[in-house]
Scaffold this motif. Structure first.
Motif, PDB file in Angstrom:
ATOM      1  N   GLU A  77      -0.949   3.037 -13.563  1.00  0.00           N
ATOM      2  CA  GLU A  77      -1.168   2.743 -12.149  1.00  0.00           C
ATOM      3  C   GLU A  77      -1.920   1.422 -11.988  1.00  0.00           C
ATOM      4  OE1 GLU A  77      -2.856   4.836  -8.074  1.00  0.00           O
ATOM      5  OE2 GLU A  77      -2.916   5.939  -9.949  1.00  0.00           O
TER       6      GLU A  77
ATOM      7  N   HIS B 237       1.193   6.489  -6.993  1.00  0.00           N
ATOM      8  CA  HIS B 237       0.096   7.421  -7.278  1.00  0.00           C
ATOM      9  C   HIS B 237       0.584   8.870  -7.217  1.00  0.00           C
ATOM     10  CE1 HIS B 237      -3.987   8.942  -7.479  1.00  0.00           C
ATOM     11  NE2 HIS B 237      -3.694   9.731  -6.449  1.00  0.00           N
ATOM     12  N   GLU B 238       1.367   9.202  -6.190  1.00  0.00           N
ATOM     13  CA  GLU B 238       1.885  10.572  -6.054  1.00  0.00           C
ATOM     14  C   GLU B 238       2.803  10.931  -7.221  1.00  0.00           C
ATOM     15  OE1 GLU B 238       3.762  10.742  -2.240  1.00  0.00           O
ATOM     16  OE2 GLU B 238       1.863  10.544  -1.163  1.00  0.00           O
TER      17      GLU B 238
ATOM     18  N   GLU C  34       0.918   4.075  -2.926  1.00  0.00           N
ATOM     19  CA  GLU C  34       0.724   5.495  -2.612  1.00  0.00           C
ATOM     20  C   GLU C  34       1.819   6.335  -3.267  1.00  0.00           C
ATOM     21  OE1 GLU C  34       0.936   8.197   1.361  1.00  0.00           O
ATOM     22  OE2 GLU C  34      -0.234   6.349   1.487  1.00  0.00           O
ATOM     23  N   GLY C  35       3.062   5.847  -3.211  1.00  0.00           N
ATOM     24  CA  GLY C  35       4.175   6.542  -3.855  1.00  0.00           C
ATOM     25  C   GLY C  35       4.017   6.602  -5.366  1.00  0.00           C
TER      26      GLY C  35
ATOM     27  N   SER D 195       0.831  -1.213   0.000  1.00  0.00           N
ATOM     28  CA  SER D 195       0.000   0.000   0.000  1.00  0.00           C
ATOM     29  C   SER D 195       0.864   1.260   0.000  1.00  0.00           C
ATOM     30  CB  SER D 195      -0.962  -0.003   1.192  1.00  0.00           C
ATOM     31  OG  SER D 195      -0.247   0.011   2.404  1.00  0.00           O
ATOM     32  N   ALA D 196       1.991   1.229   0.705  1.00  0.00           N
ATOM     33  CA  ALA D 196       2.898   2.386   0.704  1.00  0.00           C
ATOM     34  C   ALA D 196       3.524   2.574  -0.668  1.00  0.00           C
ATOM     35  CB  ALA D 196       3.978   2.219   1.762  1.00  0.00           C
ATOM     36  N   ARG D 197       3.866   1.480  -1.320  1.00  0.00           N
ATOM     37  CA  ARG D 197       4.422   1.568  -2.673  1.00  0.00           C
ATOM     38  C   ARG D 197       3.407   2.148  -3.644  1.00  0.00           C
ATOM     39  NH1 ARG D 197       6.904  -3.966  -4.417  1.00  0.00           N
ATOM     40  NH2 ARG D 197       7.551  -2.715  -6.185  1.00  0.00           N
TER      41      ARG D 197
END
Length: 84
Positions: free
Chosen positions: A73, A52-53, A49-50, A45-47
Motif C-alpha cells: 500500500e 486499502h479495501e 481507498e479501493g 484518494s478514491a483509488r
C-alpha cells in the motif's frame, strides 16, 4: 450422396453457430472495454481507498500478511499520489 449432404449441412451449421458465438463474445468484450475506457477516472484518494479495501480483504483471507499489505500500500500510494 445423401449422407455427404447431411454431413456438409451439419458441419456448416456448426461452423456458422461457432462464428456467431465468437462474434457475440467479441462484441461483448468490446462493450466492456469501451465502458472501461470511457468511464471517469477516479481521483487518487478514491483509488487509494479501493486499494486499502482490497488489501484488507486479502489479509482477512490469509492471502498476504499484514506486513506485505502495508508495504504494498505504501509503494502504491507513492505512485498513485505522485501521479506516476
Amino acid at each position: 450422396m445423401h449422407r455427404k449432404a447431411v454431413r456438409y449441412a451439419t458441419r456448416t451449421t456448426t461452423a456458422a453457430a461457432g462464428a456467431v458465438a465468437g462474434a457475440a463474445s467479441s462484441v461483448a468484450a468490446a462493450a466492456v472495454a469501451a465502458a472501461i475506457v470511457f468511464s471517469p477516472v477516479p481521483d487518487a484518494s478514491a483509488r487509494m481507498e479501493g486499494v486499502h479495501e482490497d488489501l484488507l480483504r486479502a489479509v482477512q483471507l490469509n492471502q498476504i500478511t499484514e506486513e506485505q499489505a502495508l508495504k504494498f500500500e505504501a509503494r502504491l500510494a507513492g505512485r498513485i499520489l505522485s501521479g506516476a
